[in-house]
Design an enzyme around this catalytic site. Structure first.
Site, PDB file in Angstrom:
ATOM      1  N   HIS A 199      43.697  31.958  41.863  1.00  5.11           N
ATOM      2  CA  HIS A 199      43.004  30.909  41.427  1.00  5.11           C
ATOM      3  C   HIS A 199      43.259  30.482  39.872  1.00  5.11           C
ATOM      4  O   HIS A 199      43.158  31.641  38.930  1.00  5.11           O
ATOM      5  CB  HIS A 199      41.620  30.929  41.845  1.00  5.11           C
ATOM      6  CG  HIS A 199      40.771  32.107  41.051  1.00  5.11           C
ATOM      7  ND1 HIS A 199      40.205  31.794  39.698  1.00  5.11           N
ATOM      8  CD2 HIS A 199      40.548  33.321  41.164  1.00  5.11           C
ATOM      9  CE1 HIS A 199      39.317  32.808  39.463  1.00  5.11           C
ATOM     10  NE2 HIS A 199      39.610  33.598  40.161  1.00  5.11           N
ATOM     11  N   ASP A 211      40.986  36.813  34.692  1.00  6.97           N
ATOM     12  CA  ASP A 211      40.327  36.191  36.168  1.00  6.97           C
ATOM     13  C   ASP A 211      40.516  34.553  35.953  1.00  6.97           C
ATOM     14  O   ASP A 211      39.597  33.815  35.630  1.00  6.97           O
ATOM     15  CB  ASP A 211      38.865  36.533  35.944  1.00  6.97           C
ATOM     16  CG  ASP A 211      38.200  36.244  37.385  1.00  6.97           C
ATOM     17  OD1 ASP A 211      39.039  36.114  38.407  1.00  6.97           O
ATOM     18  OD2 ASP A 211      37.108  35.984  37.542  1.00  6.97           O
ATOM     19  N   GLU A 245      37.783  28.858  43.070  1.00 10.23           N
ATOM     20  CA  GLU A 245      37.254  30.131  43.283  1.00 10.23           C
ATOM     21  C   GLU A 245      36.133  30.588  42.857  1.00 10.23           C
ATOM     22  O   GLU A 245      35.325  31.264  43.502  1.00 10.23           O
ATOM     23  CB  GLU A 245      38.437  31.251  43.024  1.00 10.23           C
ATOM     24  CG  GLU A 245      38.192  32.620  43.667  1.00 10.23           C
ATOM     25  CD  GLU A 245      37.295  33.675  42.836  1.00 10.23           C
ATOM     26  OE1 GLU A 245      36.886  34.548  43.389  1.00 10.23           O
ATOM     27  OE2 GLU A 245      36.902  32.991  41.643  1.00 10.23           O
ATOM     28  N   GLU A 246      36.069  30.287  41.473  1.00  6.35           N
ATOM     29  CA  GLU A 246      34.621  30.596  40.843  1.00  6.35           C
ATOM     30  C   GLU A 246      33.381  29.712  41.432  1.00  6.35           C
ATOM     31  O   GLU A 246      32.399  29.944  40.980  1.00  6.35           O
ATOM     32  CB  GLU A 246      34.861  30.290  39.311  1.00  6.35           C
ATOM     33  CG  GLU A 246      36.042  31.114  38.747  1.00  6.35           C
ATOM     34  CD  GLU A 246      35.594  32.508  38.595  1.00  6.35           C
ATOM     35  OE1 GLU A 246      34.512  33.063  38.969  1.00  6.35           O
ATOM     36  OE2 GLU A 246      36.596  33.522  38.375  1.00  6.35           O
ATOM     37  N   HIS A 348      34.777  37.513  32.330  1.00 10.66           N
ATOM     38  CA  HIS A 348      33.921  36.305  32.224  1.00 10.66           C
ATOM     39  C   HIS A 348      33.167  35.961  30.928  1.00 10.66           C
ATOM     40  O   HIS A 348      32.153  35.582  30.844  1.00 10.66           O
ATOM     41  CB  HIS A 348      32.862  36.557  33.366  1.00 10.66           C
ATOM     42  CG  HIS A 348      33.553  36.142  34.579  1.00 10.66           C
ATOM     43  ND1 HIS A 348      32.486  35.753  35.858  1.00 10.66           N
ATOM     44  CD2 HIS A 348      34.597  35.899  35.255  1.00 10.66           C
ATOM     45  CE1 HIS A 348      33.196  35.423  36.854  1.00 10.66           C
ATOM     46  NE2 HIS A 348      34.590  35.609  36.423  1.00 10.66           N
TER      47      HIS A 348
END
EC number: 3.4.-.-
Length: 898
Positions: A199, A211, A245-246, A348
């Site tokens: 993603h 990420d 996706e998040e 994150h």
């Protein structure tokens, strides 16, 4: 209390001499027979003979200092081997070779994607800039592709809804989000395909390098290499670059339930992250389909996989989820889930930048993904994968060198064979019909009791320390210095275990020989591990293989060193042989323990305000110490004393405890090389509450502050005095989710929050919510139809009144799903543009309700663009110390009663 073992021996010696004077008529043959019986019984007789009275003398006892040093050096050497294996990311370098994955090119992709900035769904950065860059690179790859292959590209904009039991359960709705899909196939097409998923979106205020931009960069480079390869493909490979996706796995749901290529997919590989860099761990496979694990075992160049991680993750202990769930649950497709797990402290956050990801991390991930995709795309099993859908697999890597895998049913057979070996070994001792054996059975059962007492009391001890540390406000003191946890909780556990066994040795096993006790407590440890092996195997856990390792190798070691132990006693040679035999279980045990703490320690810094992290970490550490010390208990009974060891451990624990209580260790760090920030969410909120008539009964605004760890704002208040307990947020009892705009339903994890008064905000794109219609259904329910417009992210909350129930709605599968606490939570998002969101709910009412039948609220979240900022929010954010990471945005909350 006297700790020296020599003093006890002197007393026994004196008693033996007195008895000898009264037994002058005893013959030499009788004494010789007694000595032989003593040897057969392991030197174990309550009424001591001459041979038994000297059993704890200096001739047989091990030196305390030398033994302690040997064990410490042994564990340190094993830890060094583990660290060495973790630092060696690639086994052989292939970067730059023709037809091989090139990490340098992948880094170029990564840097371009992260240079765009945070990429939240619905933002121009995500929906336009990143998509344009991906399409440009895919076009270049297509131009350079081999004529054997055909490349097709599709930009999908799905709309859909589903419910998920993640975070207590909620429903998700998405509209016009983005997927970039590429299909690489033979020129004459393919009936089946394998999917690779990443993603490109990120959470708000983070560049999202690990990420999950690095995974998309890896996939681009894998696509380039495979497209240019002269090797023909048997099946297609679908590369999905998903853009939401998040938003709790929305884009993968849109692909697998709506895209025409989804019907081709027979297996998938999902690339994720729970940390930054390091090795990518295979932590989920299946369901069933053991051939997928075999594919990874056969193809991966730098393996790193663990069925233990799989079972821990699937237990729900880790508050996270991946697209693996969507493909498994909604597509009924088996797959492999991989994730970077190292350095989760900056996951994150703003520190998740491209420069923190080592080139070797990219290389190893690319080598593995390329090799596995090639293997699957040319495998006959992909076409008939349903025929191989049987059972699960036991799999684990050995220091990253190779992966061992076998079917779980074979694992069960192996485990029970190991159990039978233990039954035979212990059965010979426990069931032998003679006097010495009856003593052994009694001592064995007492040994089990002492072992469990030592474990229980050590666990209680560290929990008392952890609770006290938490109550005085010094939680997470080890967050920046993990060795603090080892010195505080680890030493306390070891000291208590040694103390309990030392007391048992001095006061219960008074007349037993050291060699006998050493053997006895080896047997008790073996029996305990065997019990765990039986329990785990019976429950169907594949991770039972670990218990098998901790039973089989120690048993083999005992059988090999037994004669030497009996002949020469506890000497340096015995220690060397014993530790050599324990090499494999202890090495792999430390390997897994590293993974546990690498994963869980950062998570405890973002696990909410309700879970005391010290209690959790102390418990995990205590369990790890119990496991590691189990086969070292033998040495407590073989050394001449434990006094110095216990005093040293108590001293280390006490000094660490005092330093922790004094606040000497600060939990967080802004060190640019290794930051460990405190996570804080700041939302500038405007709230409006309406009554049943539609009138505004309350309106306020402020900055809503949530700390994501147990310390709350205690470390922040000295820097920002206005954030203190006088502005603690109060729950609006009659409002869904306490009347605050929760982005996700994590209210049960974070109950301590603050609400700092601030001027009202007026976003340029305000959220609008209205009741479109209200109609009574033939089955005596009320159908309410709503319409909402607003920013890319909104949350809808529902609370039914007494006498009312929510029977159905137009979301998910039509069955309303409650969140933790009884309210209903709907997570909404859309892409760059979307039409008004219209939906309905149906309320079953038993009787007329004067105060209405349902309360609903809608929250708007402005995560990107100019609307996400306010001058007050920026000013407060600037006041936060550099060791914190405040993630800030603007929200509104509007409540209505119907």
């Amino acid at each position: 209390m006297e700790w020296s073992s020599e003093s006890a021996a002197v007393r026994r010696h004196r008693g033996t001499a007195e008895r000898r004077e009264g037994q002058a008529a005893a013959s030499h043959p009788q004494r010789e027979a007694s000595a032989q019986e003593d040897a057969r019984g392991g030197g174990r007789m309550r009424g001591r003979t001459e041979s038994g009275g000297e059993s704890r003398g200096a001739k047989t006892a091990l030196s305390e200092a030398r033994t302690a040093l040997a064990l410490a050096l042994y564990l340190l050497a094993l830890r060094a081997l583990v660290q060495l294996s973790l630092q060696r990311l690639v086994l052989s370098r292939t970067s730059g070779l023709q037809g091989e994955f090139d990490a340098r090119q992948a880094r170029v992709y990564l840097e371009h994607i992260t240079a765009i900035g945070p990429r939240t769904t619905g933002s121009a950065e995500n929906e336009i800039l990143t998509v344009q860059y991906l399409l440009e690179q895919i076009t270049l790859i297509e131009e350079q592709s081999n004529s054997l292959h055909r490349i097709s590209v599709d930009v999908q904009r799905p709309t859909g809804s589903f419910s998920i039991d993640f975070l207590g359960g909620f429903t998700s709705y998405y509209d016009n989000i983005t997927n970039v899909v590429v299909k690489l196939e033979p020129q004459d097409g393919a009936k089946y395909a394998v999917l690779a998923n990443c993603h490109f979106d990120s959470v708000a205020n983070s560049p999202g390098a690990s990420d999950d931009a690095v995974s998309c960069a890896v996939m681009l480079e894998v696509l380039r290499v495979m497209a240019a390869s002269p090797e023909p493909l048997q099946h297609a490979v679908v590369f999905l670059f998903n853009g939401a996706e998040e938003n709790v796995l929305q884009a993968s749901h849109g692909f697998i339930t709506q895209h025409p290529w989804a019907s081709l997919i027979r297996a998938f590989i999902n690339l994720e992250a729970a940390g930054v860099g390091g090795k990518e761990l295979v932590f989920q496979t299946g369901p069933e389909n053991p051939w997928l694990v075999q594919a990874y075992v056969s193809a991966a160049k730098h393996p790193f996989a663990s069925v233990v991680a799989q079972e821990v993750f699937q237990s729900g202990i880790i508050p996270s989820d991946t697209d693996f769930r969507i493909y498994r649950d909604f597509g009924n497709i088996p797959g492999i889930d991989l994730a970077f797990i190292e350095n989760g402290y900056i996951y994150h956050t703003k520190y998740d930048t491209a420069d923190r990801i080592l080139i070797d991390s990219i290389q190893r991930a690319g080598d593995n993904i390329l090799a596995v995709l090639k293997y699957l795309a040319t495998s006959d099993m992909l076409a008939s994968s349903s025929e191989y859908r049987h059972g699960s697999m036991v799999f684990f890597d050995v220091l990253g060198l190779l992966v061992i895998a076998y079917p779980s049913r074979v694992g069960s057979i192996i485990n029970y064979m190991v159990v039978m070996a233990v039954v035979l070994y212990l059965g010979r001792k426990l069931l032998r019909p003679n006097h010495s054996n009856s003593n052994y059975v009694r001592d064995f059962l007492c040994g089990l009791g002492i072992t469990f007492i030592s474990w229980f009391t050590s666990l209680v001890t560290v929990l008392i320390i952890a609770v006290f540390v938490s109550l005085i406000g010094q939680s997470l003191s080890w967050y920046n210095y993990f060795y603090i946890a080892v010195c505080l909780y680890g030493t306390a556990t070891v000291a208590k275990i040694i103390l309990i066994h030392t007391l048992a040795k001095r006061f219960y096993y008074v007349n037993a020989s050291d060699l006998y006790l050493g053997e006895l407590f080896f047997d008790t440890s073996l029996f305990v591990h065997c019990g765990f092996l039986v329990a785990l195997t019976a429950q169907g856990f594949c991770s039972a293989f670990m218990s098998a390792v901790w039973v089989a190798f120690p048993l083999l070691t005992k059988l090999c060193v037994y004669k030497d132990f009996k002949k020469h006693g506890a000497k340096g040679r015995f220690i060397a042989l014993y530790l050599l035999g324990m090499f494999i279980p202890y090495l792999y045990g430390l390997y897994l323990i590293w993974a546990v703490f690498e994963m869980f320690t950062p998570i405890l810094g973002r696990s909410g305000s309700e879970i005391p992290p010290d209690v959790v970490l102390a418990s995990i550490l205590a369990v790890c110490v119990m496991i590691l010390s189990s086969y070292f208990i033998t040495f407590i009974y073989l050394v001449n004393s434990t006094k110095k060891t216990i005093l040293t451990l108590i001293l280390v624990c006490a000094v660490t405890f005092l330093l922790v209580c004094s606040g000497a260790f600060f939990p967080y760090s802004s060190n640019p090389d290794s930051p460990k920030p405190k996570r804080v969410f700041l939302q500038h909120v405007s709230r409006t509450f309406h009554n049943l008539e539609g009138s505004v009964v309350k309106r306020d605004s402020g900055i809503w502050i949530n700390g994501f760890d147990y310390t709350g704002m205690s470390h922040v208040t000295p820097h920002i005095p206005e954030i203190n307990d006088t502005i603690r947020a109060h729950c609006e009892e009659n409002a869904p989710l306490c009347g605050f705009p929760w982005y996700l339903p994590v209210h049960f994890l974070i109950r301590k929050n603050w609400y700092l008064p601030a001027p009202e905000i007026s976003p340029r794109n305000p959220a609008h919510f209205r009741l479109v219609s209200k109609e009574k259904m033939p089955w005596d329910s009320i159908k309410l139809t709503f319409e909402a417009t607003g920013p890319s992210h909104m949350s809808f909350y529902v609370r039914t009144h007494k006498g009312s129930t929510l029977s159905q709605w137009s979301l998910g599968n039509g069955i309303p799903v409650t969140s933790r606490g009884g309210d209903y939570f709907v997570f909404y998002s859309h892409g760059l543009q979307a039409s008004a969101w219209q939906f309905w709910i149906e309320v079953q009412v038993s009787e007329e309700q004067p105060e209405g039948m349902v309360t609903v609220a809608i929250a708007a979240h402005y995560l990107s663009g100019e609307n996400k900022r306010s001058s007050q929010l920026d000013a407060l954010k600037e006041k936060f110390p550099d060791w914190s990471f405040p993630s800030a945005w603007v929200s509104t909350y509007s409540l209505f009663v119907f």
